[in-house]
Design an enzyme around this catalytic site. Structure first.
Site, PDB file in Angstrom:
ATOM      1  CB  VAL A  46     102.517 -28.527 -45.119  1.00 25.59           C
ATOM      2  CG1 VAL A  46     102.101 -29.345 -43.894  1.00 25.59           C
ATOM      3  CG2 VAL A  46     102.937 -29.453 -46.254  1.00 25.59           C
ATOM      4  CB  CYS A  47     102.033 -23.481 -43.050  1.00 29.36           C
ATOM      5  SG  CYS A  47     103.805 -23.797 -43.033  1.00 29.36           S
ATOM      6  N   PRO A  48      99.057 -23.934 -44.043  1.00 29.83           N
ATOM      7  CG  PRO A  48      98.315 -23.350 -46.178  1.00 29.83           C
ATOM      8  CD  PRO A  48      99.557 -23.614 -45.381  1.00 29.83           C
ATOM      9  CG  LEU A  51      98.603 -22.573 -39.117  1.00 30.06           C
ATOM     10  CD1 LEU A  51      99.116 -21.303 -39.774  1.00 30.06           C
ATOM     11  CD2 LEU A  51      98.847 -22.542 -37.626  1.00 30.06           C
TER      12      LEU A  51
END
Length: 187
Positions: A46-48, A51
């Protein structure tokens, strides 16, 4: 205890930004609006997406006088490696703070106990270093840069217009409210 209305705590951290390593401190943050965007870890799922969404909207944040600091408990070296190998992360021009000691993550109270990872926490900090907005989501819930932009605009508006507040779904240019005895029970 809520962090809203409190000043950010002192910190010094190593970061990666636009091909360079740099040191970032709490003093560097003051003087302009800032978003601290905590996420669990580099090279994840999920993080990328979050970001990349921020990276795609970074110019808009900059035009509003807002600096973005993404933060995870990875090192600044890991941030560079991720930036160099991921097309999504390669778009990032904002500062990526490495926090392996957990000082920044603990200062903002988003460290997962016993895991050494940050929760998905978003903090909007005003130019005086005071936290104006806090949002924390669970592991699988990604955040939306457009919604964050709307909230930052609202925070900036009320900071510039004491005595006014922004109602639900407020968008820039729309009507605000001036809380008073006359409004009680009429909304």
């Amino acid at each position: 205890m809520s962090l809203i209305g409190t000043s950010i705590k002192p910190f010094t951290a190593q970061a990666y930004r636009e091909g360079k390593f740099l040191t970032v401190t709490d003093v560097d943050v003051k003087g302009k609006w800032a978003v601290f965007f905590f996420y669990p870890a580099d090279f994840t799922f999920v993080c990328p997406t979050e970001l990349e969404d921020l990276a795609d909207n970074y110019d808009t944040f900059q035009k509003m006088g807002v600096e973005i600091y993404s933060v995870s408990t990875d090192t600044h070296f890991s941030h560079k490696a991720w930036h160099d190998t991921s097309p999504a992360i390669g778009k990032i021009n904002f500062t990526m703070i490495g926090d392996p000691s957990g000082v920044v993550t603990n200062n903002f109270e988003v460290m997962r106990a016993g895991q050494g990872l940050a929760d998905r926490g978003t903090f909007v900090v005003d130019p005086e270093g005071v936290i104006q907005l806090v949002e924390i989501t669970s592991e699988g819930v990604g955040r939306n840069a457009m919604e964050l932009l709307r909230k930052v605009k609202a925070a900036q508006y009320i900071a510039a217009h004491p005595g006014e507040v922004c109602p639900a779904k407020w968008e820039e240019g729309e009507e605000t409210l001036a809380p008073s005895l006359d409004l009680v029970g009429k909304i």
